[in-house]
Design an enzyme around this catalytic site. Structure first.
Site, PDB file in Angstrom:
ATOM      1  N   ASP A  16       0.832  -1.212   0.000  1.00  0.00           N
ATOM      2  CA  ASP A  16       0.000   0.000   0.000  1.00  0.00           C
ATOM      3  C   ASP A  16       0.868   1.265   0.000  1.00  0.00           C
ATOM      4  O   ASP A  16       1.984   1.255   0.516  1.00  0.00           O
ATOM      5  CB  ASP A  16      -0.893  -0.034   1.250  1.00  0.00           C
ATOM      6  CG  ASP A  16      -2.086   0.898   1.106  1.00  0.00           C
ATOM      7  OD1 ASP A  16      -2.354   1.376  -0.017  1.00  0.00           O
ATOM      8  OD2 ASP A  16      -2.753   1.149   2.134  1.00  0.00           O
ATOM      9  N   ASN A  18       1.401   3.336  -2.889  1.00  0.00           N
ATOM     10  CA  ASN A  18       1.964   3.749  -4.185  1.00  0.00           C
ATOM     11  C   ASN A  18       1.434   5.115  -4.608  1.00  0.00           C
ATOM     12  O   ASN A  18       2.183   5.974  -5.069  1.00  0.00           O
ATOM     13  CB  ASN A  18       1.574   2.760  -5.284  1.00  0.00           C
ATOM     14  CG  ASN A  18       2.233   1.415  -5.139  1.00  0.00           C
ATOM     15  OD1 ASN A  18       3.185   1.275  -4.380  1.00  0.00           O
ATOM     16  ND2 ASN A  18       1.739   0.425  -5.855  1.00  0.00           N
ATOM     17  N   GLY A  19       0.106   5.285  -4.458  1.00  0.00           N
ATOM     18  CA  GLY A  19      -0.538   6.528  -4.888  1.00  0.00           C
ATOM     19  C   GLY A  19      -0.017   7.714  -4.092  1.00  0.00           C
ATOM     20  O   GLY A  19       0.342   8.759  -4.660  1.00  0.00           O
ATOM     21  N   SER A  61      -6.926  -5.899  -6.115  1.00  0.00           N
ATOM     22  CA  SER A  61      -8.032  -6.583  -5.449  1.00  0.00           C
ATOM     23  C   SER A  61      -9.279  -6.532  -6.331  1.00  0.00           C
ATOM     24  O   SER A  61      -9.385  -5.675  -7.220  1.00  0.00           O
ATOM     25  CB  SER A  61      -8.312  -5.936  -4.087  1.00  0.00           C
ATOM     26  OG  SER A  61      -9.165  -4.834  -4.239  1.00  0.00           O
ATOM     27  N   THR A  62     -10.218  -7.436  -6.053  1.00  0.00           N
ATOM     28  CA  THR A  62     -11.471  -7.426  -6.823  1.00  0.00           C
ATOM     29  C   THR A  62     -12.155  -6.062  -6.685  1.00  0.00           C
ATOM     30  O   THR A  62     -12.842  -5.610  -7.587  1.00  0.00           O
ATOM     31  CB  THR A  62     -12.429  -8.539  -6.326  1.00  0.00           C
ATOM     32  OG1 THR A  62     -12.465  -8.494  -4.897  1.00  0.00           O
ATOM     33  CG2 THR A  62     -11.975  -9.913  -6.759  1.00  0.00           C
ATOM     34  N   ASN A  64     -10.580  -3.177  -6.470  1.00  0.00           N
ATOM     35  CA  ASN A  64      -9.841  -2.109  -7.163  1.00  0.00           C
ATOM     36  C   ASN A  64     -10.491  -1.721  -8.501  1.00  0.00           C
ATOM     37  O   ASN A  64     -10.161  -0.685  -9.079  1.00  0.00           O
ATOM     38  CB  ASN A  64      -8.370  -2.496  -7.397  1.00  0.00           C
ATOM     39  CG  ASN A  64      -7.524  -2.459  -6.136  1.00  0.00           C
ATOM     40  OD1 ASN A  64      -6.561  -3.200  -5.988  1.00  0.00           O
ATOM     41  ND2 ASN A  64      -7.880  -1.588  -5.194  1.00  0.00           N
TER      42      ASN A  64
END
Ligand code: FPP
Length: 236
Positions: A16, A18-19, A61-62, A64
């Protein structure tokens, strides 16, 4: 004096931040994902060098799919590019690449790239990199339960069915997770490998994933070394 660390067999990482890493630098979020993908390669090689047998990572993830189409497309293109090119390096190191998740909603070229990388690395024996892509922990349990129900319909006797037996119905039959690392400062599991995490130790760090280097990974290993794992029993 020689120190022998108790190395976790299966480590999982929620990659987690990256953004936020990109936004902090005035860059597009995609730049953070690109940098994160470079970090992943380095950490995977380092983890195997340290004696970790399986590294599972949460790449998409599903849920995302709820993000902007532009960001979703970027991550899809990144995985195709990665599997078709960069994974040669992991292949040379003898690392077997597995992908966990649903193929529904994925583009044909993504499905093809996933198939190829798994086929190309299937005989590698130096370690496993399990990339969770279009993955959800509850979805994995549902999908496993459906497969189990089908076997029951075909006559499977479940009288003595154990929690170990259930692993065979998950996307891949991997060992339980010993250590979960989450970068980026949040302290939650976010629907990641719920069955496999049952007795794992958790390590949270504020470091954004692109900055998560070898020494950060080693800090998590040292923390793990000092945890007292009792698996519901008592240590005398
Ligand atoms: C979470 O950070 C990260 C993701 C949703 C993607 C993770 C993907 C990579 C590290 C790239 C590696 C993947 C490949 C191609 C194998 P976030 O975007 O939610 O960060 P934020 O919380 O700061 O917004």
């Amino acid at each position: 004096m020689v120190f022998k660390l108790n190395i976790p067999k299966h480590v999982a990482i929620i990659m987690d931040g990256n953004g936020r890493w990109a936004e902090k630098r005035g860059l597009a979020r995609s730049e953070g994902h690109l940098e994160g993908s470079k970090t992943l390669e380095k950490i995977a090689l380092h983890a195997m060098d340290m004696g970790v047998e399986v590294l599972s990572v949460y790449a998409f993830s599903t849920d995302n799919f709820k993000r902007d189409k532009k960001e979703v497309d970027y991550l899809m293109n990144l995985i195709v590019k990665y599997f078709n090119t960069k994974f040669e390096k992991l292949n040379k190191k003898g690392i077997k690449v597995l992908v966990s998740g649903r193929t529904t909603n994925l583009r044909d070229d993504v499905i093809e790239a996933i198939k190829n990388v798994q086929e190309k690395t299937k005989d590698n024996k130096e370690g496993i990199l399990n990339i969770c892509f279009n993955y959800g922990g509850q979805e994995e349990i549902i999908d496993a339960s459906i497969k189990l129900a089908q076997d029951i319909n075909k006559g499977l006797d479940i009288t003595n069915f154990t929690r170990e037996d259930f692993y065979k119905y998950l996307y891949h039959d991997l060992p339980p997770i010993d250590l979960l690392i989450r970068t980026g400062g949040e302290q939650r599991v976010s629907n990641f490998m719920l069955y496999e995490l049952s007795y794992s130790e958790f390590y949270f760090t504020n470091t954004y994933f692109p900055d998560f280097d070898k020494s950060e990974f080693n800090k998590a290993l040292f923390m793990y070394e000092n945890r007292d794992r009792r698996f519901g029993g008592l240590n005398k």
